[in-house]
Scaffold this motif. Sequence first.
Motif, mmCIF file in Angstrom:
data_model
loop_
_atom_site.group_PDB
_atom_site.id
_atom_site.type_symbol
_atom_site.label_atom_id
_atom_site.label_comp_id
_atom_site.label_asym_id
_atom_site.label_seq_id
_atom_site.Cartn_x
_atom_site.Cartn_y
_atom_site.Cartn_z
ATOM 1 N N PRO A 1 0.842 -1.381 -0.387
ATOM 2 C CA PRO A 1 0.079 -0.094 0.153
ATOM 3 C C PRO A 1 0.613 1.443 0.017
ATOM 4 O O PRO A 1 0.500 2.174 -0.618
ATOM 5 N N VAL A 2 1.802 1.280 0.627
ATOM 6 C CA VAL A 2 2.827 2.244 0.856
ATOM 7 C C VAL A 2 3.317 2.004 -0.590
ATOM 8 O O VAL A 2 2.953 3.163 -1.170
ATOM 9 N N ALA A 3 4.195 1.901 -1.260
ATOM 10 C CA ALA A 3 4.895 1.806 -2.543
ATOM 11 C C ALA A 3 3.674 2.331 -3.526
ATOM 12 O O ALA A 3 4.442 2.352 -4.135
ATOM 13 N N PHE A 4 2.568 1.584 -4.224
ATOM 14 C CA PHE A 4 1.890 1.896 -4.452
ATOM 15 C C PHE A 4 0.409 2.673 -4.799
ATOM 16 O O PHE A 4 -0.250 2.492 -5.538
ATOM 17 N N GLY A 5 0.636 2.813 -3.298
ATOM 18 C CA GLY A 5 -0.309 3.810 -2.896
ATOM 19 C C GLY A 5 -0.006 5.168 -2.112
ATOM 20 O O GLY A 5 -0.517 6.346 -2.803
ATOM 21 N N VAL A 6 0.434 5.298 -0.794
ATOM 22 C CA VAL A 6 1.195 6.404 -0.437
ATOM 23 C C VAL A 6 1.621 7.298 -1.078
ATOM 24 O O VAL A 6 2.050 8.918 -1.539
ATOM 25 N N MET A 7 3.459 6.804 -1.951
ATOM 26 C CA MET A 7 4.114 7.578 -2.199
ATOM 27 C C MET A 7 3.946 7.849 -3.174
ATOM 28 O O MET A 7 3.948 9.094 -3.927
ATOM 29 N N PRO A 8 2.835 7.363 -4.496
ATOM 30 C CA PRO A 8 2.702 8.648 -5.529
ATOM 31 C C PRO A 8 1.581 9.404 -4.865
ATOM 32 O O PRO A 8 1.688 10.306 -5.833
#
Length: 234
Positions: A121-128
Amino acid sequence: VLGAEALVLMVLLGLDRAGTRHPVAYAIGGLILWVLMLSSGVHAALAGVLLALCVPARNLISAPELIARTGSGLELFRSAGPPGHLGLSSGDHQTALLEIESAAELAQSPLLRMERTLHLPVAFGVMPLFALANAGVTLGGGALRTIVDPISLGIIAGLVIGKPVGIVLASAAVVRINAAALAGVGFTMSIFIAGLAFSDPSSLETAKRGIILASVLAGTLGFFLLRREGSVSA
């Protein structure tokens, strides 16, 4: 509010000292700390830094102990016999499974378990979302029309075609074209350069949208090229 932040931080440290291993306890404390920092005016990102210092990163059993405990659990499971009509519901089966589960949890640090759970979730949601928000890119309104703008097309051509071609020509002996295709993924530095190149807000917004589209195209192209190369090698 600062006093409440200090209190929550002390509680988190106390959980670590008390040997609390469940990641949910630290996640709840970290969320409360984040809300307090956000409301106090302190940069909320510091909550994550402080939380990471409180979550245990050590394992409670060694590899030999893990092997021994899981081995005994499996032996107990075998000795319990085949499952009955209700499945693995016998007392011996459940005891064996709990022993194996307990050993596995003790061999994993809460910090590692949280990192593994949050990675996707962080790599593909939060960071973008974080990157888009901090870049000041708006995706509504006339976003689609700006894709065909000369500024946007020039940026797309430069990132998707120009950068890979330049890398291949400059490093032909050591860089393969499949890897070079990923170089078209540009964001932070590309937006920085665009900010220097365009003083007009409308042109800068168009450039940002072009950078995003170019990054998506280059990343997709690189993915399929590398995947094809992997299939051929296999």
